[in-house]
Design an enzyme around this catalytic site. Structure first.
Site, PDB file in Angstrom:
ATOM      1  N   ASP A 186     -18.906  49.282  37.552  1.00  0.00           N
ATOM      2  CA  ASP A 186     -20.121  48.470  37.710  1.00  0.00           C
ATOM      3  C   ASP A 186     -20.590  47.967  36.345  1.00  0.00           C
ATOM      4  OD1 ASP A 186     -22.300  47.299  38.896  1.00  0.00           O
ATOM      5  OD2 ASP A 186     -23.485  49.138  38.961  1.00  0.00           O
ATOM      6  N   GLU A 203     -20.174  42.941  33.486  1.00  0.00           N
ATOM      7  CA  GLU A 203     -20.170  41.491  33.154  1.00  0.00           C
ATOM      8  C   GLU A 203     -19.998  41.259  31.654  1.00  0.00           C
ATOM      9  OE1 GLU A 203     -22.473  43.011  35.227  1.00  0.00           O
ATOM     10  OE2 GLU A 203     -21.138  42.419  36.849  1.00  0.00           O
ATOM     11  N   ASP A 254     -25.152  42.752  43.737  1.00  0.00           N
ATOM     12  CA  ASP A 254     -26.443  43.047  44.366  1.00  0.00           C
ATOM     13  C   ASP A 254     -26.919  41.873  45.219  1.00  0.00           C
ATOM     14  OD1 ASP A 254     -26.206  45.332  42.955  1.00  0.00           O
ATOM     15  OD2 ASP A 254     -27.747  44.852  41.468  1.00  0.00           O
TER      16      ASP A 254
HETATM   17  C1  GLC Z   1     -26.155  47.941  39.934  1.00  0.00           C
HETATM   18  C2  GLC Z   1     -25.084  47.856  41.008  1.00  0.00           C
HETATM   19  C3  GLC Z   1     -25.499  48.673  42.194  1.00  0.00           C
HETATM   20  C4  GLC Z   1     -25.757  50.107  41.778  1.00  0.00           C
HETATM   21  C5  GLC Z   1     -26.805  50.156  40.676  1.00  0.00           C
HETATM   22  C6  GLC Z   1     -26.981  51.562  40.115  1.00  0.00           C
HETATM   23  O1  GLC Z   1     -27.306  47.337  40.365  1.00  0.00           O
HETATM   24  O2  GLC Z   1     -24.824  46.534  41.366  1.00  0.00           O
HETATM   25  O3  GLC Z   1     -24.519  48.610  43.198  1.00  0.00           O
HETATM   26  O4  GLC Z   1     -26.193  50.845  42.865  1.00  0.00           O
HETATM   27  O5  GLC Z   1     -26.406  49.307  39.606  1.00  0.00           O
HETATM   28  O6  GLC Z   1     -25.811  52.060  39.607  1.00  0.00           O
END
Ligand code: GLC
Length: 766
Positions: free
Chosen positions: A420, A423, A494
Site C-alpha cells: 500500500d 505511489e 480508496d
Molecule cells: C490506505 C489504503 C487502505 C488502508 C489504509 C490503512 O488508505 O488505501 O486500503 O486500509 O491505508 O492502511
C-alpha cells in the site's frame, strides 16, 4: 519535389531517421535518430530512446520486415516523402516527421494531426487564485508537456484502457494525467480528478472499421487528452523523458491486448485460494479479533479463504515487525486459521520508520538503501509511522534486500503481501521532483521514478516471496505502471461507500483488464464512509466475478462484514459468495487463458461484440470470459434492470428462460437478484458447494451445460496443483470435454501431466 532536411537508414526491421533539430523536441539525447521499428508486422515501435524501459524488461527482438515503398533509391538519401511497409501496415512520413499509418488495404488507421491546436485560455494569477478560493480545481500549467504527439480524430473513435481512471468505459472526451496519486475521494468523472493510483499509458482506439492500440512508454508525468480540448485531435505528451511509443494493429480488441501484453508481460497463474473471498478492514487489531472474525464466517455459513491484516498488526507501523502485545503469536494464529481453511495476508507500506535500533532503518541507512536529497542526505517525509524514509527500489540490491524481508512474514504463516501507499503517498507534502534514487549506479530523480515506484516495490515483493516460498506469490498493490501485472494483483485504492463509486467500479475494472491488468478488484462495500444494506447487497452482486474479491473498509466507518446488517443482507451476500465459489474452476480456466493470451477475466461486451455499436458504451454490464453476462443494478432503489443482450441465445441463470439477443430486455431485479445470463451452447465448469478452496482444488467437477441450438458442445478445462510452478515443467492436465443434450459426456486429454484427476465428473443440463 523539395528536398527535406533529414536522412534515413533502412535495415530489415527498422528505419533510422536523422532529422537534426526537428528531433530535439522528442529526445533528451541530441543526435539520437528517430527509429521506426517493425517489432512484428503489426506492432510498430516509434522511438528516440536511449534509456531502459521498466515495463518492457526484455527489449523485443524485431521480427517484422520493413520495406521501402516509395522514396529516392539507395540506403541513404534525401527525400520528400518516405513510405515504408510491413506485411500488414503502411507508414508514410512527411518532411516534418508527421506519420500516417494505414492498413495494407489502404485504410488510414491513425494519422498525426497537422492543423492548428486549441490554445488554452490564459488566466492571470489573480483569476486563478480567485477561482481556487471558490473551491475550483484549476490545472494551470501543472501538466505542461515537454513534447506531445497529436493525432487526428476521425470522429468515430471510442477509446478504452488507460488503467483505472475515473469516468465511463469509453474515454473519448476525457483528459487524464498519469501521475500515481493517493486520492481517497475520487469523483466519478473528471476534469478535476485526472489522476488516480495507477499509471498505465496504454489505450485502444476502436473505430467503425478498424482497431489499433498505442502504448506510450514514458514514466515521467504524462498527459492523455482524448479529445477533451478539441474534437479534431487527441494527444499524449510527457513532462520529460524520451519519445517511445508502440502502435499495435489487429482485427480485434483482443489482438491489440495480446500484442500489448506480449511486450509488457502477462499475469502468471495465481494460487487457487487467491480466487476465494477475502475479508478485510482497517482496524482488526488483535489476535482474538481475527479469530472471532473467522468464527463469524463459520457461524454464518459463509465461505471465506483470506483475512487481511491492515497496519494495526505492526509494532508502531514499522514494516516487517509485529506488535507482540496485540498479536502475541502470529504463527499460532496462522496455524489455527489455516486449519479452518483461512489464510492471512498482511499489509506492507514502503515508508520505513526513522528509529534508531529498528533493523530496517539501520540496515537501510548503513547500506545507502534510501532515497536522498540532492545534497546526499537521506530524504525524510511522514507516513503512518511518523518520520519515514523511502527505499530505492530502482536498485536491484535494494529490491533483493526488501524481498528477502518477506521471509519474516512467510515464516509466521503469512500467505501473501498487500503493498500500500506506494505511489508513494506522503503526509508532509509530495516528494519533491529532485529527490534522488541512486539506483544501480544510475541515479534518477523522483520525477522519473514516481510512476514506477509501486511497480518496482511489487517486483521486489514478488521475487522475494517466490524465492522464499517456492509458491506462486500473492501480491496486491495500489500503485502500478505498465507491466505490473507480471508481479501483482491490484485494487483500485480508496473508494467511498456511495452509489457513484459502485457504478464507477465496473468501467474501472474493465478498463484495467483491457490495460493488461486482469487480476483486479475494488473494495466491496466501499472503503470510506458508511455502507448500508442495499448498497452492500448490490456491491457483492456486481463484484461476484471480480477477479480480486475483497470486502474492505476504513477505520471509523461502519463495520461492513456481511453479518453486520440484517438477515436479508446476509442471505443475499451468502448467495453471491456461494455463486462465486461455484464458478471458481471457470475463473481459473480464464486465468489459464489469460496467462497465455493476455485476455482479461472480466471483459466489456465490446470485446466480444466489437461490431455491435450498441455495446461500445456499455458501462453497466460485463462478460466473464465469453460465456457469462452479468448486468448488476448499481442505483439506489432500482428493482428493474434494462439489460442489453448481444446477438445469440442467452439463458437467464435464475429462471433458465431462453432469450434471443440483439435487443434490450427489462429484467425484474428485486434486491436479491443480479441479472446473469449464460450464452447458449456453453459448458461451464463448476464445483459443488465448498466453504473454502481446497489445496489442489475440488475432487468433483460439475459441467453445467446450457444447450441452445447445437446438439453438443465442447470445453477445454485446465487443472494443476494450484500452488507452485510445477505446471511450468508440464505438471498439469488439459481436459477436452464434449457434452450432449442427454448429459452424455466424453472426455479426452489434450495434455496429461498432473497425477491428480477428478474423482467425479458429471454433467448438469439446464
Ligand atoms: C490506505 C489504503 C487502505 C488502508 C489504509 C490503512 O488508505 O488505501 O486500503 O486500509 O491505508 O492502511
Amino acid at each position: 519535389m523539395p528536398a527535406f532536411p533529414w536522412k534515413y537508414q533502412l535495415s530489415d526491421h527498422s528505419c533510422a531517421i536523422e532529422a537534426g533539430d526537428l528531433l530535439n523536441k522528442y529526445t533528451n539525447c541530441p543526435g539520437t535518430p528517430l527509429q521506426i521499428e517493425a517489432v512484428t508486422d503489426s506492432t510498430l515501435r516509434i522511438h528516440a530512446r536511449t534509456q531502459k524501459s521498466f515495463a518492457v524488461e526484455t527489449a523485443p527482438s524485431s521480427t517484422g520486415t520493413l520495406q521501402l515503398v516509395e522514396a529516392a533509391s539507395g540506403d541513404s538519401a534525401e527525400t520528400s516523402v518516405l513510405v515504408l511497409a510491413t506485411d500488414s501496415l503502411r507508414i508514410t512520413i512527411d518532411d516534418a516527421l508527421h506519420l500516417q499509418i494505414s492498413s495494407s488495404d489502404g485504410t488510414v488507421l491513425c494519422s498525426d494531426y497537422t492543423g492548428p491546436l486549441q490554445e488554452a485560455e490564459s488566466l492571470t494569477e489573480e483569476e486563478i487564485e480567485q477561482m481556487r478560493q471558490e473551491g475550483h480545481v484549476v490545472h494551470a500549467g501543472d501538466d505542461a508537456c515537454r513534447f506531445q504527439i497529436t493525432k487526428k480524430l476521425f470522429g468515430d473513435e471510442a477509446f478504452y484502457g488507460l488503467g483505472d481512471k475515473t469516468g465511463f468505459l469509453n474515454k473519448i472526451g476525457y483528459d487524464y494525467t498519469m501521475w500515481n496519486t493517493d486520492n481517497p475521494d475520487p469523483h466519478v468523472e473528471n476534469p478535476t480528478f485526472k489522476a488516480l493510483y495507477k499509471s498505465i499509458p496504454f489505450f485502444i482506439a476502436l473505430r467503425n472499421d478498424c482497431v489499433y492500440g498505442i502504448f506510450f512508454d514514458n514514466h515521467f508525468k504524462t498527459n492523455f487528452d482524448m479529445g477533451y480540448s478539441s474534437t479534431d485531435y487527441y494527444s499524449f505528451g510527457a513532462a520529460d523523458g524520451e519519445l517511445d511509443y508502440y502502435f499495435f494493429y489487429g482485427d480485434t480488441i483482443a489482438d491489440i491486448i495480446s500484442q500489448y501484453t506480449a511486450l509488457t508481460g502477462r499475469c502468471p497463474l495465481p494460487q487457487l485460494w487467491t480466487l476465494g473471498y477475502h475479508q478485510s478492514r482497517w482496524g482488526y487489531s488483535s489476535q482474538q479479533e481475527v479469530l472471532d472474525l473467522a468464527q463469524n464466517f463459520i457461524d454464518n455459513d459463509l465461505p471465506c479463504d483470506v483475512i487481511h491484516m491492515d497496519i494495526d498488526y505492526m509494532d508502531n507501523y514499522k514494516v516487517f515487525t509485529v506488535d507482540k502485545n496485540r498479536f502475541p503469536d502470529l504463527t499460532a494464529l496462522s496455524d489455527i486459521l489455516h486449519q479452518k481453511g483461512i489464510r492471512l495476508v498482511t499489509i506492507i507500506d514502503p515508508g520505513t520508520k526513522v528509529e534508531n535500533g529498528y533493523h530496517m532503518y539501520e540496515e537501510g541507512i548503513k547500506n545507502n538503501y534510501f532515497a536522498q536529497t540532492p545534497d546526499g542526505e537521506v530524504y525524510e517525509n511522514v507516513v503512518w509511522p511518523g518520520d519515514s524514509v523511502f527505499p530505492d527500489y530502482t536498485s536491484s540490491i535494494v529490491r533483493n534486500w526488501w524481498g528477502s524481508q518477506t521471509k519474516f512474514l512467510l515464516d509466521q504463516g503469512i500467505s501473501g503481501i498487500w503493498n500500500d501507499m506506494n505511489e508513494p503517498a506522503s503526509f508532509r507534502g509530495p516528494l519533491p521532483d529532485d529527490v534522488v534514487f541512486p539506483g544501480d549506479d544510475m541515479p534518477r530523480q523522483h520525477k522519473e521514478v514516481h510512476n514506477v515506484f509501486g511497480h518496482l516495490m511489487a517486483k521486489a515483493t514478488y521475487e522475494g516471496i517466490k524465492k522464499n516460498s517456492g509458491k506462486r506469490p500473492f501480491v496486491i498493490t495500489r500503485a502500478c505502471y505498465s507491466g505490473t501485472q507480471k508481479y501483482s494483483t491490484a485494487w483500485t485504492g480508496d473508494n467511498q461507500s456511495i452509489w457513484a463509486h459502485l457504478k464507477l467500479s465496473i468501467p474501472q475494472l474493465l478498463n484495467l483488464g483491457m490495460s493488461g491488468m486482469p487480476f483486479v478488484g475494488t473494495d466491496i462495500g466501499g472503503f470510506g464512509s458508511n455502507t448500508n444494506p442495499e448498497l452492500l447487497s448490490r456491491w457483492i452482486q456486481a463484484s461476484c466475478f471480480a477477479p480480486l474479491f475483497r470486502n474492505h473498509c476504513a477505520k471509523f466507518s461502519r463495520c461492513q462484514e456481511p453479518w453486520q446488517f440484517d438477515k436479508q443482507t446476509l442471505d443475499i451476500y451468502r448467495t453471491y459468495v456461494r455463486l462465486r465459489y461455484r464458478f471458481i474452476p471457470y475463473l481459473y480456466d480464464l486465468f489459464y487463458e489469460e496467462s497465455r493470451t493476455g485476455m482479461p477475466i472480466i471483459r466489456p461486451l465490446v470485446m466480444h461484440y466489437q461490431n455491435d455499436p450498441e455495446v461500445r458504451e456499455c458501462n453497466d454490464e460485463y462478460l466473464v470470459g465469453d460465456r457469462i453476462l452479468v448486468a448488476p443494478v448499481t442505483d439506489q432503489g432500482v428493482h428493474v434492470k434494462v439489460v442489453y443482450l448481444p446477438e445469440g441465445t442467452w439463458i437467464d441463470y435464475w429462471t433458465k428462460e431462453r432469450i434471443s439477443g440483439g435487443k434490450y430486455i427489462l429484467r425484474d431485479a428485486p434486491i436479491d437478484v443480479c441479472p446473469i445470463y449464460i450464452k447458449g451452447d456453453s459448458i461451464i465448469p463448476a464445483w459443488p458447494q465448498l466453504d473454502h478452496i481446497p489445496d489442489g482444488g475440488s475432487e468433483e467437477l460439475i459441467l453445467e451445460y446450457y444447450p441452445a441450438s447445437a446438439d453438443s458442445s465442447k470445453y477445454v478445462h485446465y487443472q494443476d496443483n494450484g500452488a507452485d510452478f510445477a505446471y511450468e515443467a508440464g505438471e498439469y492436465n488439459l481436459y477436452r470435454f464434449r457434452a450432449d443434450k442427454d448429459g452424455e459426456l466424453s472426455v479426452s486429454m489434450e495434455h496429461e501431466g498432473y497425477e491428480h484427476h477428478y474423482e467425479t465428473l458429471r454433467v448438469e443440463v439446464y
